[in-house]
Design a protein around this motif. Structure first.
Motif, mmCIF file in Angstrom:
data_model
loop_
_atom_site.group_PDB
_atom_site.id
_atom_site.type_symbol
_atom_site.label_atom_id
_atom_site.label_comp_id
_atom_site.label_asym_id
_atom_site.label_seq_id
_atom_site.Cartn_x
_atom_site.Cartn_y
_atom_site.Cartn_z
ATOM 1 N N GLY A 197 -5.652 10.121 -2.300
ATOM 2 C CA GLY A 197 -4.234 10.232 -2.593
ATOM 3 C C GLY A 197 -3.971 11.492 -3.402
ATOM 4 O O GLY A 197 -4.909 12.188 -3.821
ATOM 5 N N TRP A 217 3.897 8.030 -3.391
ATOM 6 C CA TRP A 217 2.742 7.182 -3.724
ATOM 7 C C TRP A 217 3.090 6.160 -4.793
ATOM 8 O O TRP A 217 2.682 5.009 -4.714
ATOM 9 N N ALA A 221 2.190 2.671 -2.811
ATOM 10 C CA ALA A 221 0.782 2.269 -2.862
ATOM 11 C C ALA A 221 0.654 0.862 -3.447
ATOM 12 O O ALA A 221 1.075 0.629 -4.583
ATOM 13 N N TRP A 225 -0.837 4.080 -8.088
ATOM 14 C CA TRP A 225 -1.573 5.344 -7.985
ATOM 15 C C TRP A 225 -1.262 6.217 -9.185
ATOM 16 O O TRP A 225 -0.104 6.450 -9.525
ATOM 17 N N ASP A 256 -6.696 5.849 -1.908
ATOM 18 C CA ASP A 256 -5.290 6.235 -2.085
ATOM 19 C C ASP A 256 -4.410 5.098 -2.569
ATOM 20 O O ASP A 256 -3.184 5.126 -2.400
ATOM 21 N N GLY A 257 -5.023 4.076 -3.164
ATOM 22 C CA GLY A 257 -4.249 2.934 -3.623
ATOM 23 C C GLY A 257 -3.726 2.060 -2.508
ATOM 24 O O GLY A 257 -2.917 1.175 -2.751
#
Length: 264
Positions: A197, A217, A221, A225, A256-257
């Motif tokens: 991410g 994000w 996410a 994140w 990337d969560g």
């Protein structure tokens, strides 16, 4: 020592790792290097051109001293020089981190339709072709150790705002990794990518409109994140370099969560 650092034997204890892409202590590669040392590995860093001195200064912030070798991935001579150094130094290479990417300003920021080929070709050379240009000469050293090549990418399965030709280069990078996995697998060499991410690095700050990624994000996410925390990426990268993923190659591991899995 960071939380989760080694107690007893580390996950990469005794391994010899070549780590590219360290510029500042905010670089993703820096935290991979730091954690690698904490987990028992011996490392060598590389730096390119005018950034070499910056890499050398940043290396002094690591837990232990390490050498920094000049490496311009567009120079076959410099790649050969690094290979020769590692051959004499170690005689094997357990892991190679590819954390290199560059695109001229014309290739980013919403200028997709107007970027000239000479700039696009630079982005493709440095950001995609360099994975093969670096891994191929290192193959004998990697084969000696049944080693691991790990590259850092940013999800290239979709088109992103402002990322433009760097997104195309990342798509080529991901395809290159799959072909390398196919080609190097018979020698026992694994090739995998970590799709991270957005992290607020020097490279990220150079992308116009990077804040759009940060906001997206934070909103989507599932695990959340933190754009200032590269520790999850570093841990996952080292795991792929360790013996724990001995039968995994050609993979893209998303760190990337969970953003990549969410449609809306």
């Amino acid at each position: 020592m960071a939380d989760g650092a080694r107690a007893g034997k580390g996950i990469v204890e005794g391994k010899k790792l070549l780590i590219t892409g360290v510029l500042t202590d905010a670089s993703l590669a820096f935290n991979v290097a730091r954690l690698a040392q904490e987990q028992g590995a011996e490392i060598v860093l590389t730096g390119a051109g005018r950034g070499l001195r910056l890499t050398e200064r940043t290396a002094r912030k690591l837990p232990s001293a390490c050498d920094v070798l000049p490496l311009d991935v567009t120079s076959p001579d410099e790649i050969s020089s690094v290979r020769d150094d590692l051959t004499q130094r170690w005689g094997r290479l357990d892991g190679l981190l590819h954390a290199i990417g560059f695109a001229p300003a014309s290739c980013l920021g919403g200028n997709f339709l107007n970027a000239p080929w000479e700039d696009v070709s630079t982005a493709m050379h440095i950001s995609a072709y360099s994975l093969a240009a670096l891994a191929s000469p290192m193959a004998p050293l990697l084969a000696e150790a049944k080693g691991s090549v790990v590259g850092l990418t940013f999800d290239a399965s979709v088109a992103w705002p402002v990322y433009d030709w760097m997104g195309v280069a990342k798509a080529a990078f991901e395809s290159t990794a799959r072909y390398l996995a196919k080609s190097l697998g018979p020698q026992g060499i694994r090739v995998n990518l970590v799709s991270a991410g957005p992290i607020r690095t020097m490279a990220a700050k150079s992308i116009p409109g990077f804040a759009e990624f940060e906001e997206a994000w934070e909103a989507r996410a599932p695990l959340g994140w933190d754009i200032g925390d590269s520790e999850p990426v570093a841990r996952s990268t080292l795991a792929l370099m360790s013996d724990w993923f001995a039968s995994t190659t050609g993979e893209i591991l998303h760190v990337d969560g969970g953003y990549h899995a969410i449609g809306a």
